[in-house]
Design an enzyme around this catalytic site. Structure first.
Site, PDB file in Angstrom:
ATOM      1  N   ASP A  52      67.500  46.551   4.093  1.00 24.08           N
ATOM      2  CA  ASP A  52      66.860  47.488   4.120  1.00 24.08           C
ATOM      3  C   ASP A  52      68.372  48.363   3.342  1.00 24.08           C
ATOM      4  O   ASP A  52      69.727  48.223   4.423  1.00 24.08           O
ATOM      5  CB  ASP A  52      66.698  47.995   6.031  1.00 24.08           C
ATOM      6  CG  ASP A  52      66.398  49.581   5.973  1.00 24.08           C
ATOM      7  OD1 ASP A  52      66.368  49.986   5.952  1.00 24.08           O
ATOM      8  OD2 ASP A  52      66.893  49.885   6.736  1.00 24.08           O
TER       9      ASP A  52
ATOM     10  N   ASP B 195      64.783  53.629   0.034  1.00 22.68           N
ATOM     11  CA  ASP B 195      65.106  52.974   0.817  1.00 22.68           C
ATOM     12  C   ASP B 195      63.301  51.936   1.066  1.00 22.68           C
ATOM     13  O   ASP B 195      62.311  52.308   0.981  1.00 22.68           O
ATOM     14  CB  ASP B 195      64.093  54.271   2.367  1.00 22.68           C
ATOM     15  CG  ASP B 195      64.769  53.456   3.857  1.00 22.68           C
ATOM     16  OD1 ASP B 195      64.918  52.509   3.909  1.00 22.68           O
ATOM     17  OD2 ASP B 195      64.805  54.329   4.065  1.00 22.68           O
TER      18      ASP B 195
END
Length: 381
Positions: A89, A270
């Site tokens: 992430d 992201d």
């Protein structure tokens, strides 16, 4: 699906010793003094993240596409190794997995780390809590060996949850955060920073190729770039704030009309987010433009409309990055069509902020260069 927001460390103390060293000027510093650095980087941008497929300090790690919502890879922690499914992430900076001391319902559906089964694990008395949009995690910290593909990180600090709220249906066990250290729990060192300081990667870069629809074929690579995963040359964008992987965006247009980012704005790349997120007021106007109507928490679009809808263009650093309607609209197995746009970023009060999640990153191969604080984008193959 979003994996960031509030990070809080309850207690941790650690000594930091700084040893001064004699420094020799690097080629970068010499070029900067002569005002030649910018042109050198533009002409040799791909050389800063050279294909290192034959390098033992390069790792190309497979990811599994879960229903075009998230991308999951495997890591191991401990000795002997215990395997976990994780999200890599770029929107957070912490590593955590559930522990055997977790009795929450969510922990019953996930792999649990047993620190007592690892001969290299050292537990800490310090606790932490993390709050995500999807839920909350409470736990304690430990140190152990972490392995990602052929990369072995020693003494990595990580979180072990003893309370896990809201992750019951998550298709992953934990998260490996790849954001900047300033986003991590205080006084902890993220995984990628340990890769750099321990010298187990050849270059301070990582990259993502996210496949569309196919379950297999996606990869995250550390320590170099395999250029066979993109078309054309990488376009480099400076990071505007070293916290998230944040950049400056010029505007957002549809049919040559500005629909967002009216005076310039900020954008976060992201890999822990599925959607295209922006301020609710602006996103609601875009939903109307594409004839999306709210049904519960989703926005439904007539599937017959998709072929008539325009692409949306994100202009970044003077270049257009189109996202076609077949990408920003998802068709379910039941034959319904849903918009991938979501609101909610008005919490970023400094400037209009957008989050470009996997909807965008499936189209554009992305390189994250910590050595030069820039992001490279190129059309994915």
């Amino acid at each position: 699906m979003k994996w960031f927001v509030i990070l809080q460390l309850v207690a941790l103390s650690e000594c930091l010793v700084i040893i001064p060293l004699m420094k020799i000027k690097t080629m970068r510093e010499t070029l900067r003094e002569k005002n030649l650095l910018t042109s050198f980087q533009e002409e040799n941008s791909d050389e800063w993240s050279q294909n290192a497929a034959d390098d033992t300090k390069f790792s190309l790690h497979p990811l599994r596409n879960h229903m075009d919502l998230t991308y999951i890879g495997n890591i191991t922690i401990g000795t002997p190794p215990q395997e976990f499914r994780v999200i890599f992430d770029t929107g957070s900076s912490d590593l955590w997995v559930p522990s055997v001391n977790c009795y929450s319902p969510a922990c019953r559906t996930h792999k649990l780390f047993n620190p007592h089964s690892s001969t290299t694990c050292q537990l800490s008395p310090w606790t932490f809590n993390l709050t995500y949009i999807s839920g909350r995690i409470f736990g304690y910290l430990g140190h152990d060996t972490v392995q990602i593909g052929n990369l072995v990180i020693l003494g990595q600090i990580f979180g072990l949850s003893n309370t896990l709220i809201g992750f019951e249906k998550a298709p992953f066990d934990g998260i490996v955060g790849l954001g900047y250290p300033s986003l991590a729990l205080q006084w902890t060192t993220p995984v990628f920073d340990n890769m750099k300081t321990q010298g187990i990667i050849s270059q301070p870069v990582f990259a993502f190729y996210l496949s569309t629809q196919k379950e297999n074929g996606s990869v995250v690579m550390f320590g170099g770039v395999d250029h066979s995963y993109h078309k054309g040359k990488l376009r480099w964008i400076p990071v505007s704030r070293t916290h998230y992987w944040q950049i400056t965006m010029n505007r957002i247009t549809m049919n040559e009309v500005v629909v967002g980012c009216f005076r310039g704005c900020q954008a976060l790349l992201d890999t822990g987010t599925t959607y295209l997120l922006g301020p609710t007021r602006i996103v609601t106007a875009i939903q109307k433009l594409i004839s999306a109507r709210p049904v519960g928490q989703e926005y439904v679009v007539p599937c017959s409309n998709i072929r008539h809808l325009p692409s949306i263009f994100f202009t970044i650093n003077g270049h257009y990055y189109p996202v076609p309607p077949q990408t920003y609209i998802r068709k379910s197995h039941q034959g319904h069509c849903f918009s991938y746009f979501r609101g909610g970023t008005e919490n970023f009060k400094r400037a209009e902020t957008w989050i470009l999640g996997n909807v965008f990153l499936r189209l554009y191969f992305s390189v994250y260069d910590r050595g030069n604080n820039k992001i490279g984008l190129a059309p994915a193959v």
